[in-house]
Structure formats: C-alpha cells, structure tokens
Design an enzyme around this catalytic site. Structure first.
Site, PDB file in Angstrom:
ATOM      1  N   GLY A 441      49.172  58.022 -78.713  1.00 42.79           N
ATOM      2  CA  GLY A 441      49.404  57.484 -80.033  1.00 42.79           C
ATOM      3  C   GLY A 441      48.182  57.653 -80.903  1.00 42.79           C
ATOM      4  N   GLY A 444      46.111  54.306 -87.770  1.00 43.27           N
ATOM      5  CA  GLY A 444      44.994  53.716 -88.486  1.00 43.27           C
ATOM      6  C   GLY A 444      44.045  52.995 -87.540  1.00 43.27           C
ATOM      7  N   LYS A 462      42.650  51.801 -75.745  1.00 44.37           N
ATOM      8  CA  LYS A 462      42.751  51.765 -77.185  1.00 44.37           C
ATOM      9  C   LYS A 462      41.429  51.335 -77.762  1.00 44.37           C
ATOM     10  CE  LYS A 462      46.196  49.647 -80.159  1.00 44.37           C
ATOM     11  NZ  LYS A 462      47.267  48.641 -80.073  1.00 44.37           N
ATOM     12  N   ASP A 556      50.856  40.667 -87.418  1.00 40.59           N
ATOM     13  CA  ASP A 556      51.389  41.987 -87.773  1.00 40.59           C
ATOM     14  C   ASP A 556      52.666  42.251 -86.989  1.00 40.59           C
ATOM     15  OD1 ASP A 556      51.471  44.317 -89.181  1.00 40.59           O
ATOM     16  OD2 ASP A 556      50.040  45.382 -87.903  1.00 40.59           O
TER      17      ASP A 556
END
Ligand SMILES: *[C@@H]1O[C@H](CO)[C@@H](O)[C@H](O)[C@H]1NC(C)=O
Ligand SMILES: *[C@@H]1O[C@H](CO)[C@@H](O)[C@H](O)[C@H]1NC(C)=O
Ligand SMILES: *[C@@H]1O[C@H](CO)[C@@H](O)[C@H](O)[C@H]1NC(C)=O
Length: 760
Positions: A441, A444, A462, A556
């Site tokens: 992936g 942003g 990540k 989010d």
C-alpha cells in the site's frame, strides 16, 4: 656498433680528453685553506705557498713580487699538481762578436748577472753562461730540449744527475742561410739535444770556433738554452738576432728525498686521504715522491678534506664513463648497468640492456597485490567507520524516538501482552530489504510493506509519523496503549522499530483488503452482500465502542480504514493519527485531521474532538454501504456533492429507493435496510449530543442482524411495506426536527466548503 656509433666516438674523443683535462686541472689547483690561492694570474696550489704557513716546506716557497711569482730569482709561469711540474722562464745563453771593420760598434753593456764583457783580441762583445741552481727541482727531460742557434757555435749543458756531474754539447757550422728550413731545428744553423732525466743545478755555456768571423755578416751571435718542446720554432731570422732573453722551461718537482715507504714509516707522508704515493725515480735511485688522487677521485692529494681527493661522479660526465645505458656512481668508481626493469650488460650499446620481463611481471604482480590489499584495507576501514557511524546513528534515533522510555514502560508492564521493539535489521530481513514486491500500500501516510517474521507471522510494516521531541512521552504512551488492545475486530499493533528517523509500526497482517474495495468493486457475488455488510458494521461498531471505552478516538473512520480479515471479519485499523483523549484537558488540535466527507461538522466548527465525531463518520460509512455511492462526487449537484447531504436530501424528499444500492436491494431485507437508514440518519445529526453512542449503535446493529431476512425483491407485492418504509424515513426525518436539520444542512455545507478551502 654501427657506423654512426664509430663516427660518434671519433668526434667525441678529443672532446673527452679536453673535458677530463679540464676537470682534473681545475680540481687540483687548490691552496691550503686560509692561504692566498693566486699570485697575479698564477694559481699557487698546495704544497706551494707564499708564506711559511702556506707551503709544505721551504722547497715550495714562492715569492710574489709586484704580482709576479718567483722561485728563488726564477719567474714562475705555472704550477701543476697533477703533473708535478713547475713552468718557469730561463735565461738564454748568448755569445756575441764584433769586428774591426764593423762600423756599427756594439758597446758591451752587461744586462744581467750572467753577462760579462770581454774585450779580447777576437773582439768578442759579450757572453753569458746562465745557470739554474734550484737543487730541489730537476729539469724535465720529456718536456724540454737543449737547443743551440748559430753557424759558428758550440754549446754545453752541464748539470748533475743523482749528484754526479754530467755534460753534453752540440755544435753547428754553416756557410750561409741556403740550406736552412724555417720551423724545424734540423741541424743546419740550429741543433737540439735530448738529455737524460733527473738533471739539476744545470748551467749552459756557449762559445765559437772562429769568433763568427766567417759568418759575421748574417750571424754575429750564438745562442743556447733549454726550452720547453713545442714552445720553440726555429726561424732563419734568429741567426741574425734572437731577441728573446728568456724561454719557457718545465721543471719536475717532488716532495723531500725520502721514498714513499720511508715517509709512511715516519708518519708524515704528504699524501692525504684517497691518494696514492708515487716515488720519484731517477735512473734506479729513488728520491722523494709525489702524490696522486686514487682512480675515481679528484682534488689536491696534498690536502685533507674539502680541497683534497673527492669522489668523482663519473655518471655526471658522459666523458668519464663508458656506460651507454645506465651509470651508477660508486665511491671512487662507477658501474655500468641497466635501468630499472632492464637487465644485461650496460656497457654494450643498443643490445646491452633489454626489458627484464620476469622482474617486471614479478614487480607488477607485487604492485597489483599491494594495491588490492590497500584497496581492501581502506574499504574495510571505510566500512568499519560507516558501520560505527551507522550504529551510533541508530542508537541516537532510538533514544530520540523515546526508545529508552518505551523499554522502561514495557519492563513495568510485566508479562501482559505488549509491544515488541524490533531492530532495523529484523525488519530489513522481514521485508527482504524493503523490496518493491513487498509493498502492499502507498498513500499519504507513506508506504506499507508486507513482512515475514522468523516465526512465520505475516505483518504489515508501516511508517508512523515523525516524532515531535516534545511529544515523545505521549507517542510512547500511545504505543504502549495500542499494543495492549486485544480485540478481534481491531488490527493488532505488534510492535515498533525506533531506530529510524520515522518510527516503523508493525501490525498484524490483514489479508482481504478494505471495506472500501469491497463496496466499490464487484467481488464475489456468491457471498450475500447485505448480510456481510451488516456483520461488518456491527463488528466495526463493537470495535469502536471498545476503543471509546479506552478513551481512544479513532478520528478517521472510513471504509478504507476498515480492513477485512479471513471470512470478511472487520478489522479496524489506522491508528496513525489516533489520539488519546485526555479528559481533564480538552483536545484542541491545531490542524483538522480526518478525511473530507467523513468529518464531523461539529468538530469542524468547534475543533473539539469527541467520541461522537467517530459516530458521525460511522454514519457516513452506513450511508456509503446503503447507496454504494462515492462519499464525494462531482456527478451530483452542488448541494448534494457530499454523500450525507445527498442522503438526507433524498430521505427528506421520501425518495430513498432512488438512491439505494441495487445490489443490496436485490438481496437485502427491507426491514433491516429501513432500520439501518434510521440509524444512519441519527448518526448524521449535526449536534453530537443527538447522535447515539457507539455502544448503542453496536447493540442496535446486533438487534437488526437478528431481524429475519426477507428479500427486497421477493417483497415486491408488499408495496404498502415500501410505503411504510417511506413513512418511516419521513417520520424519522420529521422526528429529527425539520428546523434543526435544516440548520444542520446549512452549517454542514459551510463547514465542508471551509474544509475544502483549507485543504487547498
Ligand atoms: C698552467 O697550466 C695549466 C695546465 O696545467 C693551463 O691550463 C694553464 O693555461 C697554464 N697557465 C699559464 C699561465 O700558462
Ligand atoms: C723564414 O721566415 C722569416 C719570417 O718569419 C722570413 O723572413 C725568412 O725569409 C724565412 N726563411 C726561409 C728560408 O724561408
Ligand atoms: C667500487 O669501490 C667500492 C669501494 O671502494 C668497492 O667495494 C667496489 O668493489 C668497487 N667496484 C668496482 C666495480 O670496482
């Protein structure tokens, strides 16, 4: 040697002699240090000298009178050390006559000590018999000749050889000039004699047979002298008048009267360093010696040190060595060789030296190995230094990112489930050095890699965010807290790596993509979409409610943050911007965070983040599932560009069936859909307080799931039910209060515009 080589040699030979001569001559004319080196133009080299301190002994005393050197009363022209010679001037002996009928009467006036006037019957004008009484010097027999000029003349040379008296003479008679030759002393009008070596204390006597009476008209005088060979050239004019009163003469000199051995024995040999002693031998008798620099040396052999015999660098002067290729100077000698990398006989021209291949190869291999070793060594050193620098940097970053605090916190936790601190290397291995093919992936937030840990666990790695130095504590708190979360519908944080600039977070790997993909792509049609949707939202609501119970606001919530595990189990993820809610301190974010379209309008207005903001976002997710529409679409009119407004508009107009996703209508339970629409509307209330809590939502969604499935399509006959649905939605809408909703619409619109403006 070729023709050109021979030619070269012939041309070079005189040059060689001249150069050697010049070097040797120039080298030997050195006076004793501190002594005058010259008298007038004449060099006075040691052992000669002008004073007691400057000469070796009295025999070498030179007096300097008005710029002219003398030994005794004899003028000195030159002194040679190498040939042990003294060049002097010597008187000419003459014997002159006049006759009665001679009108040009020559008066007798003595001109020097040897002249004497003699007024005898034969009318002799004058005669002189010069002598050279310098017992320390001998007359060089190789350089001089006894020469007599005249046509009625006899002359004698007398002297001593080894102390014994010696006398030779020569006489000439001639009637006229006719048979005479210019240039050579042929015996007519001129005779010359060789004489033996070692004569000293010589004197010369000249007289006549007949008082020149027969030859007087062309030859009034007879002359005799010892003269340096080549310095005298006979001319017929000399018979009439030889005007020279002195002629050059070469004397030999030597040191003392001891032999070399005797001098050596007495330890006072005049021969200094690097010189040989050469004995003077007259006949068989040895008397005195002279010194000579050893072969390969030049200088004054009678002096020690600087002016003495010094090594000649033969290689400097091509004339002094016979090397054609390469010359190596040694002490006192030199060797001809070949240049580096060559071998052979250096004296031979051309073919003498040839490239020494074996040596060249050996040396180049040596150099090669050396270079490689050097390169290896330096790159090893470089690597070691780099590694040390790198380790230091990692340690620094680890500390900067709060690694030490985290270690302490984790120790305090004891044995409960907790985050693991990964090293950079572990993650490098897990991702095969961050290989392109491991990227799962991009966005942003950065890049997400799939990684395999040694125990075969699959993880997602990540990038987090750069840690603000002031918020290290908070960041570490968050990691500790998130890693303790153990809920089947929340993506697990397994650990982190703090050795990088931007910390890396390690999560459990979720295999089936995101809810977003599931909504907007066809996927597997055999799976009942509505049923799955319902389960996913129920699980998501449960997970969020759990997070809220831990005072964590997701911030989010959106379909792309709801991952799908095996069997489409919901896994709430992306805590990248999750924040802890501190209850005593209002969370005032300076920058609005979240995703446009899902953002709580109240949060936009007040900047105060609450659990109910997640509820709003969850409501948008419900609407997205119901409509299958994009959350933000330019296909819709300006007022309805945002999905919530679009939804609320159609709900208000009682036209829900126009916007519902056909896929769920086909398989969905009408009653369930109606309930979910009701829930969504409540979640989207402008005032946060009017929205249900996550816990309520979770419970209500569980209830809805239990409603028996009736296919929407199969219930076509039940049009009333559809009307009922319309009624419900309409009621729900009315229940919400038309005035407040309208106000919510307007304010929401403004806020979205505001957010859009900020985003630019
Ligand atoms: C003295 O002798 C040297 C060589 O021995 C010569 O070069 C030099 O010209 C001579 N000097 C005189 C004044 O004759
Ligand atoms: C010898 O040379 C002189 C001049 O140097 C000349 O006067 C004379 O005639 C010459 N004698 C002979 C025989 O050539
Ligand atoms: C050169 O002189 C040195 C020292 O006197 C001596 O050892 C060497 O053998 C000499 N070499 C030759 C080629 O004469």
């Amino acid at each position: 040697m070729g023709l050109s080589g021979k030619l070269l040699q012939i041309i070079a030979l005189p040059g060689v002699v001249i150069i050697i001569f010049a070097i040797v001559a120039a080298a030997a004319t050195v006076a004793k240090p501190g002594c005058p080196s010259k008298c007038g133009d004449v060099e006075i080299p040691f052992p000669f000298g002008l004073s007691e301190a400057c000469f070796l002994n009295k025999s070498f005393n030179i007096t300097c009178q008005s710029g002219k050197p003398f030994t005794g009363n004899v003028p000195v022209r030159n002194i040679s050390i190498d040939n042990h010679e003294l060049h002097v001037m010597q008187w000419v002996a003459r014997d002159c006559y006049k006759h009665n009928n001679d009108t040009n009467d020559v008066p007798c006036t003595p001109t020097n000590t040897y002249d004497r006037c003699n007024d005898d019957r034969d009318s002799r004008v004058y005669t002189n018999s010069p002598s050279l009484r310098l017992s320390q010097y001998t007359i060089s027999n190789s350089k001089n000749k006894f020469t007599v000029i005249g046509c009625d003349t006899k002359a004698y040379l007398s002297g001593y050889q080894n102390g014994e008296w010696y006398n030779i003479g020569c006489s000439t008679r001639c009637p006229g000039l006719s048979n005479m030759v210019n240039g050579s002393c042929s015996g007519v009008g001129c005779c010359e004699l060789e004489f033996p070596e070692g004569l000293n204390n010589i004197s010369v006597d000249v007289s006549s047979f007949h008082s020149h009476s027969e030859v007087w008209n062309f030859n009034p005088c007879g002359y005799a002298f010892v003269v340096e060979k080549d310095k005298f050239n006979f001319s017929t004019n000399y018979l009439n008048n030889y005007t020279n009163t002195t002629v050059p003469l070469v004397l030999d000199w030597a040191v003392g009267n001891l032999t070399c051995e005797e001098a050596k024995k007495e330890q006072n040999s005049a021969c200094k360093e690097n010189s040989d002693c050469i004995v003077r031998q007259i006949k068989t008798k040895q008397a005195g010696y002279h010194c000579k620099c050893k072969q390969g040396y030049k200088g004054n052999p009678y002096l020690q040190g600087q002016g003495g015999c010094q090594d000649i660098d033969e290689c400097e002067h091509p004339a002094l060595n016979n090397c054609t290729n390469y010359c190596v100077n040694g002490v006192g000698n030199y060797t001809c060789g070949c240049p580096k990398w060559y071998h052979g006989d250096g004296r031979k021209y051309g073919e003498g030296c040839s490239v020494d291949l074996a040596l060249a190869i050996k040396v180049s291999i040596g150099i090669g190995i050396g270079l490689i070793a050097m390169l290896g060594g330096s790159s090893w050193l470089f690597l070691v230094l780099q590694k040390r620098k790198y380790i230091k940097l990692k340690a620094k970053l680890f500390q900067q990112n709060g690694g030490l605090i985290l270690e302490r916190r984790l120790r305090a936790l004891g044995s409960t489930r907790k985050a693991k601190i990964f090293t950079f290397e572990e993650l490098k291995v897990a991702t095969k050095n961050y290989r392109e093919s491991r990227i799962i992936g991009r966005g942003g937030f950065g890049t997400v890699y799939k990684g395999f840990l040694p125990n075969n666990t699959i993880v997602a790695i990540k990038k987090s965010k750069t840690v603000d130095p002031d918020q290290v504590d908070q960041f570490i708190n968050e990691i500790v807290l998130l890693s303790q979360i153990d809920h089947k519908n929340v993506v697990k944080l397994l650990g982190c790596c703090l050795e990088t600039q931007v910390p890396l977070l390690v999560y459990e790997f979720v295999s089936q993509g995101t809810l977003f993909n599931y909504i907007h792509h066809e996927g597997n049609t055999s799976i009942k979409r509505w049923e799955t949707y319902l389960r996913i939202v129920a699980e998501t609501a449960d997970a969020l409610s759990y997070l809220h119970s831990l005072t964590i606001i997701h911030r989010d919530v959106k379909p792309s943050n709801i991952l799908l595990g095996a069997n489409f189990t919901a896994k709430v993820s992306d805590f990248g911007i999750s924040k802890l809610v501190s209850h005593d301190q209002k969370d005032v974010a300076t920058v609005v965070q979240g995703t446009l379209g899902y953002l709580d309008p109240e949060y936009l207005q007040t900047n105060q983040l609450k659990e109910k903001s997640d509820v709003y976002s969850f409501g948008v997710v419900l609407v997205e599932l119901l409509t299958g529409d994009d959350v933000f679409s330019f296909d819709r009119s300006e007022d309805e560009r945002c999905l919530p407004m679009y939804f609320l508009f159609f709900l208000k107009e009682n036209r829900m069936d126009e916007i519902l996703d056909k896929r769920i209508v086909e398989e969905g339970n009408k009653e369930q859909i109606t309930e979910v629409i009701k829930l969504a509307e409540r979640c989207l209330r402008v005032k946060g307080d009017e929205r249900p809590s996550m816990k309520e939502l979770a419970m209500e969604l569980e209830q809805i799931r239990k409603i028996e499935m009736h296919l929407w399509v199969n219930a076509q006959s039940n049009l009333e039910e559809a009307k009922h649905l319309d009624g419900v939605t309409s009621n729900a809408y009315e229940n919400g209060g038309s005035s407040s909703t309208t106000a919510g619409f307007d304010s929401m619109k403004d806020n979205v515009m505001l957010a859009l403006g900020d985003g630019r």
